[in-house]
Motif scaffolding. Structure first.
Motif, PDB file in Angstrom:
ATOM      1  N   THR A 117       0.857  -1.286   0.069  1.00  0.00           N
ATOM      2  CA  THR A 117       0.015  -0.114   0.137  1.00  0.00           C
ATOM      3  C   THR A 117       0.748   1.100  -0.163  1.00  0.00           C
ATOM      4  OG1 THR A 117      -2.084   1.014   1.182  1.00  0.00           O
ATOM      5  CG2 THR A 117      -0.246   0.229   2.499  1.00  0.00           C
ATOM      6  N   ASP A 260       0.051 -14.002  -0.989  1.00  0.00           N
ATOM      7  CA  ASP A 260      -0.964 -12.875  -1.036  1.00  0.00           C
ATOM      8  C   ASP A 260      -1.630 -12.729   0.288  1.00  0.00           C
ATOM      9  OD1 ASP A 260      -2.393 -10.811  -2.897  1.00  0.00           O
ATOM     10  OD2 ASP A 260      -4.125 -12.248  -2.339  1.00  0.00           O
ATOM     11  N   GLN A 264      -2.289  -9.247   2.140  1.00  0.00           N
ATOM     12  CA  GLN A 264      -3.498  -8.711   2.230  1.00  0.00           C
ATOM     13  C   GLN A 264      -3.575  -8.350   3.769  1.00  0.00           C
ATOM     14  OE1 GLN A 264      -5.388  -7.427  -0.227  1.00  0.00           O
ATOM     15  NE2 GLN A 264      -4.076  -8.452  -1.814  1.00  0.00           N
ATOM     16  N   ASN A 267      -1.676  -5.167   4.274  1.00  0.00           N
ATOM     17  CA  ASN A 267      -2.578  -4.067   3.783  1.00  0.00           C
ATOM     18  C   ASN A 267      -3.943  -3.587   4.562  1.00  0.00           C
ATOM     19  OD1 ASN A 267      -5.227  -3.346   1.922  1.00  0.00           O
ATOM     20  ND2 ASN A 267      -3.312  -2.794   0.738  1.00  0.00           N
ATOM     21  N   ALA A 268      -4.504  -4.565   5.193  1.00  0.00           N
ATOM     22  CA  ALA A 268      -5.679  -4.256   5.879  1.00  0.00           C
ATOM     23  C   ALA A 268      -5.267  -3.629   7.294  1.00  0.00           C
ATOM     24  CB  ALA A 268      -6.625  -5.620   6.205  1.00  0.00           C
ATOM     25  N   ALA A 271      -4.283   0.057   6.712  1.00  0.00           N
ATOM     26  CA  ALA A 271      -5.381   0.763   6.341  1.00  0.00           C
ATOM     27  C   ALA A 271      -6.175   1.066   7.358  1.00  0.00           C
ATOM     28  CB  ALA A 271      -6.503  -0.087   5.208  1.00  0.00           C
ATOM     29  N   GLY A 293      -5.174   2.404  -0.040  1.00  0.00           N
ATOM     30  CA  GLY A 293      -5.166   1.892  -1.181  1.00  0.00           C
ATOM     31  C   GLY A 293      -4.934   0.344  -1.307  1.00  0.00           C
ATOM     32  N   SER A 294      -5.575  -0.283  -2.255  1.00  0.00           N
ATOM     33  CA  SER A 294      -5.491  -1.619  -2.467  1.00  0.00           C
ATOM     34  C   SER A 294      -4.118  -2.169  -3.055  1.00  0.00           C
ATOM     35  CB  SER A 294      -6.372  -2.259  -3.435  1.00  0.00           C
ATOM     36  OG  SER A 294      -6.091  -1.744  -4.866  1.00  0.00           O
ATOM     37  N   THR A 295      -3.613  -3.206  -2.735  1.00  0.00           N
ATOM     38  CA  THR A 295      -2.487  -3.904  -3.578  1.00  0.00           C
ATOM     39  C   THR A 295      -2.440  -3.464  -5.124  1.00  0.00           C
ATOM     40  OG1 THR A 295      -3.473  -6.110  -3.783  1.00  0.00           O
ATOM     41  CG2 THR A 295      -2.233  -5.609  -1.777  1.00  0.00           C
ATOM     42  N   THR A 298      -1.837   0.086  -5.648  1.00  0.00           N
ATOM     43  CA  THR A 298      -0.364   0.308  -5.257  1.00  0.00           C
ATOM     44  C   THR A 298       0.716  -0.095  -6.594  1.00  0.00           C
ATOM     45  OG1 THR A 298      -1.090   0.248  -2.913  1.00  0.00           O
ATOM     46  CG2 THR A 298       1.181   0.034  -3.611  1.00  0.00           C
TER      47      THR A 298
END
Length: 321
Positions: A117, A260, A264, A267-268, A271, A293-295, A298
């Motif tokens: 991100t 992944d 994720q 990322n979460a 965020a 923002g999402s992967t 990004t």
């Protein structure tokens, strides 16, 4: 038959153990590599997020400053780390979207990092030592034209946004300046304060506290709009160079091959950290706009930045060994 069943169960548990380990992530300290020294915004903003990740995960997030070669040293360390989520890179543009267009060889492939991100985007500002005879960008241009080769500008290092941004400024303004590279934003700003160099075009986040303490002065922003943290500083349009748009950003990426599922999760968690009111206020105090923002977003952003800086580098004919 019982022996066969027992062996099958052992095999199934062995195959499932990586997934079980990923599901529990993190179960030990996470290392966040910052490829520049402490004191700059790359260090400060990454540490703010690292604190919140540590609290959310109940695991330490250790910030590891590995400076050198325009960020390449730290980037290579992160690149070669185990792809298990326990080492991540928190980086400004250089190692991710600039250096592949500057250096003939790199010890890593920036396109293989796994994007997580974007933490923040920060406008750059023209910062000068207090005793410098110019008090505005226009006065700086006039002084440099009257004294070619006598204005010394600092940068975070060869090929950094502060280096390339100053080159853009000099080309657009039709002036000559002398480049003095440093190993990061912090050391560069300290020498601006000490009067050993004249100007520094770096992001406003790191320079702001020094300007507020009246240790440096701002001459103009390299963005098309004014900043809420320095509302009296004219933007690029107002200083007569509307195409002088240079910003810094800070992104989290993981070593190539990081699963992944783990990406994720990071990322979460990031965020959630960026959405916290105190994180947002701490970022904004430094002129940094929390982004997230999402992967996928990004990855697209980093690619767009690489293409933009590639054009700047080629037009300025900048190369590094």
């Amino acid at each position: 038959m019982r022996s066969i069943v027992r062996l099958l169960l052992i095999a199934l548990l062995g195959a499932a153990s990586p997934a079980l380990g990923q599901g529990a992530f993190p179960t030990k300290p996470v290392r966040m590599i910052v490829p520049f020294p402490g004191g700059g915004s790359a260090d400060t903003l990454c540490r703010i997020v690292g604190e919140k990740l540590a609290a959310a995960w109940s695991q330490p997030v250790i910030v590891d400053n590995r400076a050198g070669a325009g960020g390449n040293v730290g980037a290579e360390i992160a690149y070669r780390a185990e792809p298990d989520g326990y080492t991540i890179l928190c980086s400004p543009p250089g190692p991710l979207s600039i250096n592949q267009n500057l250096y003939k060889t790199l010890g890593y492939d920036p396109t293989r990092f796994v994007p997580i991100t974007v933490l923040a985007v920060v406008p750059n500002v023209i910062t000068a030592r207090l005793e410098f005879p110019a008090n505005t960008a226009q006065e700086l241009i006039a002084y440099a034209k009257a004294n070619p080769g006598k204005v010394f500008y600092a940068s975070q290092g060869n090929g950094s946004t502060s280096h390339l941004g100053a080159q853009m400024f000099a080309t657009m303004a039709g002036i000559e300046m002398v480049h003095v590279p440093y190993k990061g934003e912090g050391p560069a700003l300290l020498d601006i304060i000490g009067g050993r160099v004249d100007i520094f075009i770096g992001n406003i986040a790191a320079a702001l506290r020094f300007e507020q303490a009246r240790q440096v002065k701002f001459l103009g922003l390299t963005s098309r709009t004014r900043s809420s943290v320095a509302p009296n500083v004219p933007d690029a349009v107002e200083i007569g160079l509307p195409d002088l748009v240079v910003s810094a950003w800070f992104a989290l990426v993981a070593p190539p091959g990081t699963p992944d599922e783990i990406v994720q999760k990071i990322n979460a968690a990031t965020a959630a950290a960026l959405a916290l009111p105190d994180v947002r206020s701490r970022f904004l105090e430094q002129g940094a706009e929390p982004t997230g923002g999402s992967t996928a977003a990004t990855a697209a952003f980093i690619k767009e930045e690489e293409m933009r800086w590639r054009a700047v580098i080629r037009s300025a004919n900048v190369t590094l060994e």
